[in-house]
Design a protein around this motif. Structure first.
Motif, mmCIF file in Angstrom:
data_model
loop_
_atom_site.group_PDB
_atom_site.id
_atom_site.type_symbol
_atom_site.label_atom_id
_atom_site.label_comp_id
_atom_site.label_asym_id
_atom_site.label_seq_id
_atom_site.Cartn_x
_atom_site.Cartn_y
_atom_site.Cartn_z
ATOM 1 N N ALA A 1 0.823 -1.212 0.000
ATOM 2 C CA ALA A 1 0.000 0.000 0.000
ATOM 3 C C ALA A 1 0.855 1.259 0.000
ATOM 4 C CB ALA A 1 -0.947 0.003 1.200
ATOM 5 N N TYR A 2 2.088 1.179 0.466
ATOM 6 C CA TYR A 2 2.967 2.343 0.420
ATOM 7 C C TYR A 2 3.179 2.811 -1.016
ATOM 8 C CZ TYR A 2 4.397 1.931 5.326
ATOM 9 O OH TYR A 2 4.420 1.907 6.709
ATOM 10 N N TRP A 3 3.142 1.863 -1.955
ATOM 11 C CA TRP A 3 3.375 2.196 -3.358
ATOM 12 C C TRP A 3 2.090 2.170 -4.187
ATOM 13 C CZ3 TRP A 3 6.695 -0.522 -0.299
ATOM 14 C CH2 TRP A 3 8.017 -0.053 -0.214
ATOM 15 N N LEU A 4 1.138 1.288 -3.836
ATOM 16 C CA LEU A 4 -0.050 1.101 -4.666
ATOM 17 C C LEU A 4 -1.284 1.816 -4.133
ATOM 18 C CD1 LEU A 4 0.265 -2.741 -5.400
ATOM 19 C CD2 LEU A 4 1.101 -0.833 -6.777
ATOM 20 N N GLN A 5 -1.295 2.159 -2.839
ATOM 21 C CA GLN A 5 -2.454 2.741 -2.164
ATOM 22 C C GLN A 5 -3.614 1.737 -2.019
ATOM 23 O OE1 GLN A 5 -2.546 5.809 -0.686
ATOM 24 N NE2 GLN A 5 -0.381 5.843 -1.229
ATOM 25 N N ASP A 6 -3.966 1.060 -3.097
ATOM 26 C CA ASP A 6 -5.052 0.081 -3.071
ATOM 27 C C ASP A 6 -4.434 -1.316 -3.126
ATOM 28 O OD1 ASP A 6 -7.275 -1.504 -3.380
ATOM 29 O OD2 ASP A 6 -8.235 -0.220 -4.875
ATOM 30 N N VAL A 7 -4.666 -2.115 -2.094
ATOM 31 C CA VAL A 7 -4.016 -3.432 -2.011
ATOM 32 C C VAL A 7 -4.970 -4.572 -2.374
ATOM 33 C CG1 VAL A 7 -2.376 -2.667 -0.266
ATOM 34 C CG2 VAL A 7 -4.557 -3.671 0.443
ATOM 35 N N ARG A 8 -6.089 -4.259 -2.985
ATOM 36 C CA ARG A 8 -7.030 -5.337 -3.304
ATOM 37 C C ARG A 8 -6.429 -6.353 -4.261
ATOM 38 N NH1 ARG A 8 -12.337 -1.943 -4.812
ATOM 39 N NH2 ARG A 8 -10.694 -0.584 -5.640
ATOM 40 N N GLY A 9 -5.632 -5.893 -5.217
ATOM 41 C CA GLY A 9 -4.992 -6.821 -6.150
ATOM 42 C C GLY A 9 -4.034 -7.771 -5.447
#
Length: 283
Positions: free
Chosen positions: A185-193
């Motif tokens: 999440a630090y890089w993607l913000q959204d961790v659903r993937g």
């Protein structure tokens, strides 16, 4: 003549004892936090018990007329299933997004201001959670299973303490994997993937859906020693049912310990890299 002031260094354990005291306090808080959700624990226990019956009948049917499959007899498979249903809640292989949620909202900034490293703090909390789950979610399936199925009881006195050690290492290994998934999440913000990939991959590769012994031997060996997934569930269950000699079980526990150390070190490395680029907006 000038005076000389001697400085006495504190004993080696002077800094170690407060660290253990702090770690224990955080773990105890994690225990109390999850102990408040008693209805959720009962609901999860009922769900795991129902699925325990379904999985047990499926695995027993897989043994066929021979009575054994992949080195497991019917009693060992029954123990594998019921202990696995209990361990599932202890290791908490799914559903943990605490770190990712705090990164998304910016609340992780408060974690960075605390005197305890985030990896250490979250690990202590998770061990406290696992302690409560061991009492509320692991013990009941181990009691229910023998009432309806012929289960396997360990034949060596050392099996039970080795199983407990292996289960503890499984919690640490699973925590390390979950922390790394959340840290994306630090890089993607959204961790659903990443969470979907983790959910699908971990269930299969950890031995939840079926024992990895059902796979071809070379593939099972690669998964056991070259990936951390079997150390999450398969290894402690194999130790409990004594599928292999004691020496092999000790080797697998050593592999678990290696993965635990490696993953915690990797968590700290990722956390340090993430803190260099973290930007919290608002005030």
């Amino acid at each position: 003549m000038g005076s000389v002031t001697a400085t006495v260094a504190p004993p080696t354990g002077a800094h170690v004892t407060p660290w253990f005291r702090t770690f224990g306090a955080i773990a105890a808080a994690g225990f109390r936090r999850h102990a408040t959700y008693r209805q959720a624990a009962v609901a999860g226990l009922c769900t795991n018990t129902v699925f325990g019956f379904l999985r047990c009948y499926v695995f027993l049917a897989a043994t066929g007329a021979a009575g054994t499959v992949a080195g497991y007899d019917r009693a060992q498979l029954a123990t594998f299933v019921w202990a696995g249903q209990g361990l599932l809640a202890v290791i908490a292989i799914w559903g943990w997004t605490d770190l990712a949620d705090r990164i998304r909202t910016g609340e992780v900034a408060a974690d960075l201001l605390r005197p305890v490293h985030p990896v250490t703090s979250y690990l202590a909390t998770d061990l406290g959670r696992a302690g409560f789950a061991s009492l509320a979610r692991l013990v009941p399936p181990l009691v229910v299973g023998p009432f309806f199925f012929a289960v396997y009881l360990p034949r060596h006195w050392a099996t039970v303490p080795l199983f407990l050690l292996s289960a503890l290492l499984a919690v640490v290994v699973c925590f390390g994997c979950r922390y790394l998934v959340n840290a994306t999440a630090y890089w993607l913000q959204d961790v659903r993937g990443p969470m979907i990939l983790w959910t699908l991959g971990s269930g299969v590769l950890a031995g939840l859906y079926f024992p990895l012994g059902f796979l071809p031997g070379p593939l099972e060996a690669v998964l056991r020693y070259a990936t951390p997934f079997p150390s999450i569930l398969q290894v402690p269950l194999d130790v409990l049912v004594e599928r292999e000699p004691m020496s092999t079980g000790l080797t697998l526990i050593g592999v678990q310990a290696g993965w635990a150390v490696l993953l915690l070190a990797l968590c700290r490395l990722v956390q340090r890299r993430a803190e260099r680029r973290l930007v919290v907006q608002g005030g």
